[in-house]
Design an enzyme around this catalytic site. Structure first.
Site, PDB file in Angstrom:
ATOM      1  N   ASP A 114     -57.139 -25.498  27.731  1.00 35.72           N
ATOM      2  CA  ASP A 114     -55.741 -25.191  28.029  1.00 35.72           C
ATOM      3  C   ASP A 114     -55.306 -25.586  29.434  1.00 35.72           C
ATOM      4  O   ASP A 114     -54.216 -26.126  29.625  1.00 35.72           O
ATOM      5  CB  ASP A 114     -55.457 -23.705  27.773  1.00 35.72           C
ATOM      6  CG  ASP A 114     -56.512 -22.768  28.351  1.00 35.72           C
ATOM      7  OD1 ASP A 114     -57.386 -23.239  29.102  1.00 35.72           O
ATOM      8  OD2 ASP A 114     -56.468 -21.563  28.035  1.00 35.72           O
ATOM      9  N   HIS A 192     -51.177  29.373  26.463  1.00 35.06           N
ATOM     10  CA  HIS A 192     -51.992  29.479  25.252  1.00 35.06           C
ATOM     11  C   HIS A 192     -51.107  29.739  24.032  1.00 35.06           C
ATOM     12  O   HIS A 192     -51.508  30.402  23.076  1.00 35.06           O
ATOM     13  CB  HIS A 192     -53.051  30.577  25.391  1.00 35.06           C
ATOM     14  CG  HIS A 192     -53.860  30.465  26.636  1.00 35.06           C
ATOM     15  ND1 HIS A 192     -54.888  29.565  26.769  1.00 35.06           N
ATOM     16  CD2 HIS A 192     -53.763  31.121  27.830  1.00 35.06           C
ATOM     17  CE1 HIS A 192     -55.412  29.674  27.985  1.00 35.06           C
ATOM     18  NE2 HIS A 192     -54.740  30.601  28.654  1.00 35.06           N
ATOM     19  N   SER A 316     -34.454  12.878   6.992  1.00 34.36           N
ATOM     20  CA  SER A 316     -35.602  13.035   6.108  1.00 34.36           C
ATOM     21  C   SER A 316     -35.227  12.442   4.762  1.00 34.36           C
ATOM     22  O   SER A 316     -34.082  12.556   4.322  1.00 34.36           O
ATOM     23  CB  SER A 316     -35.954  14.518   5.948  1.00 34.36           C
ATOM     24  OG  SER A 316     -36.869  14.705   4.884  1.00 34.36           O
TER      25      SER A 316
END
Length: 483
Positions: A114, A192, A316
């Site tokens: 190349d 958490h 949806s």
């Protein structure tokens, strides 16, 4: 994607079950999504990180090296070119087009190399420019990697500067705008996944904006290194051909002329450490953005954000009440793909056997893919943020359902009162645990509890006036750190 106007012939139907082969469809069909479905979003990178852009930049580097050697009279017999000659040479780059790409491909089919094809491509034009005598100057003293490393550095730098950074800054501006507009909007925190000390929505968004801003600064300060020092980095051919020249100074001057940082010490290849550093910063940005996506997705799922309907869009396929958070989900996937590629590039490019192996050649051809998935994700998140609406009533209702979060405040006031000498403040944590753990506590019960503690009048009044919506410290002021 193929459409009814694309032509195929019956002979192309050679796949199992009578399916039509799509390999001969005109125009050609992209194998990957970045050049197919998502091409409009990733197209700007084509100018910098495509194979054609790499070849154009190789021509650019070769032409600039040719001009630089002439301008500085580096070799005996070399004189500066005229302004017109320099302009004609640079026109090879500015006029690089589809025909140029095809011509280079034809040359490479013969050379099977190349960079050598680029040398011949330029050499073929010198006679018409009246510079046939200087044909040996094309690619003078260079190994292929001298041209390649500079071409990649120029292309990546310009892709970062002109495409990735503007997109990243626009995204962070959107997050920062949301943070500023919602700076005083009380919101329940969750640690958490459970109710915890309240904050403001603005402060939570500011945290993400601040993190993203830091990574942008890393990318903005990135060095883009380059070298031009021969087949093993020793300037051997340079000094053999012209021992009187300070080739290190020529090398440094040329690399800096291209707007890059000179790397003085390499093997045949530039060591790619700067690339690994850059990809690490962009991957880190991606991961923070992934965190933003998962947070926004979660806020949508509990009703903190509404998604503004888009006229005509389907949320949806079967549940018309839904608007799926597809922008953020799409972004998550593309960020993961981008990070995988960037991590692989960062790991593999910094290793090369002795002076040179070609693993980096194949790897670097995927740089555009890694950037493309990042840009696609950034585009999706930017659009997704623009179609969010804060459901303030949902935030307020959530806070009002969770008065027990004030147990922390009551406990800390009791501790402070104890230190100040107020009697009866023993075991504050345990007493609040008995009151709140496993029970829902409302405002009336908390006020009753506070009234029975024997606090100083000022502390008691302060706690009785406290609500989950007002128990967020200086959250709103912290937003100022993103300005």
């Amino acid at each position: 994607m193929a459409n009814s106007s694309q032509n195929t012939s019956p002979s192309d139907s050679s796949l199992p079950n009578g399916r039509t082969s799509l390999t001969q469809v005109d125009p050609p069909i992209a194998l990957g999504p970045l050049d197919g479905r998502y091409q409009p979003q990733t197209a700007p990178l084509t100018d910098y990180l495509s194979e054609a852009a790499l070849n154009r930049d190789r021509v650019h580097v070769e032409v600039e090296w040719f001009i630089y050697l002439c301008r500085n009279g580096v070799l005996p017999g070399l004189e500066p070119l005229s302004e017109a000659q320099e302009a004609d040479l640079r026109a090879i780059v500015t006029n690089f087009d589809g025909e140029s790409i095809s011509e280079l491909a034809e040359i490479e089919a013969v050379t099977v190399h190349d960079v050598k094809a680029v040398e011949y491509f330029i050499g073929n034009r010198l006679e018409a420019l009246g510079l046939a005598r200087l044909k040996p100057l094309v690619h003078f003293g260079c190994t292929s990697e001298d041209i390649n490393n500079l071409s990649y550095a120029v292309g990546i730098r310009d892709a970062v500067t002109n495409v990735w950074l503007p997109a990243a800054r626009e995204l962070v501006d959107g997050v920062s705008d949301l943070a500023s507009s919602a700076r005083d909007m009380p919101m329940m925190s969750r640690t958490h996944g459970q109710p915890a000390t309240p904050t403001t929505l603005g402060k939570e968004m500011a945290v993400l904006a601040f993190r993203l801003q830091r990574q942008i600064k890393h990318v903005e300060n990135q060095e883009f290194l380059g070298k031009i020092n021969g087949a093993t980095g020793t300037y051997a051919a340079h000094y053999a051909s012209a021992p009187q020249v300070d080739w290190q100074e020529v090398s440094r001057g040329f690399v800096e002329h291209l707007g890059l940082t000179w790397n003085p010490l390499t093997t045949q290849i530039e060591s790619h450490d700067w690339q690994a550093e850059l990809y690490s910063s962009i991957a880190h940005f991606n991961r923070i953005l992934h965190n933003l996506c998962t947070d926004i997705w979660s806020y949508i799922s509990i009703g903190y954000f509404r998604q503004i309907p888009v006229a005509g869009a389907t949320g949806s396929s079967t549940m018309p009440h839904k608007i799926n958070p597809i922008r953020f989900e799409n972004a998550e996937a593309n960020l993961e793909i981008s990070c995988s590629l960037l991590d692989t590039l960062g790991e593999t490019l910094v290793t090369s056997r002795w002076q040179r192996d070609l693993t980096d050649s194949s790897s670097q051809r995927n740089i555009g893919v890694a950037f493309g998935h990042s840009i696609l994700a950034i585009s999706n998140v930017t659009k997704g943020l623009a179609w969010l609406d804060v459901a303030e009533e949902a935030l307020a209702e959530d806070l009002d359902r969770n008065w027990e979060v004030l147990a922390e405040a009551i406990q800390m006031v009791m501790r402070a009162e104890s230190i100040a000498g107020v009697d009866g403040m023993d075991n504050p944590y345990e007493r609040l645990k008995d009151l709140t753990r496993g029970h829902r506590v409302d405002q009336a019960r908390l006020i009753e509890f506070v009234s029975e503690l024997g606090l100083s009048p000022e502390a008691e009044e302060r706690l009785k006036n406290l609500t989950p919506a007002t128990y967020n410290g200086i959250a709103s002021r912290l937003v100022d750190y993103i300005r």
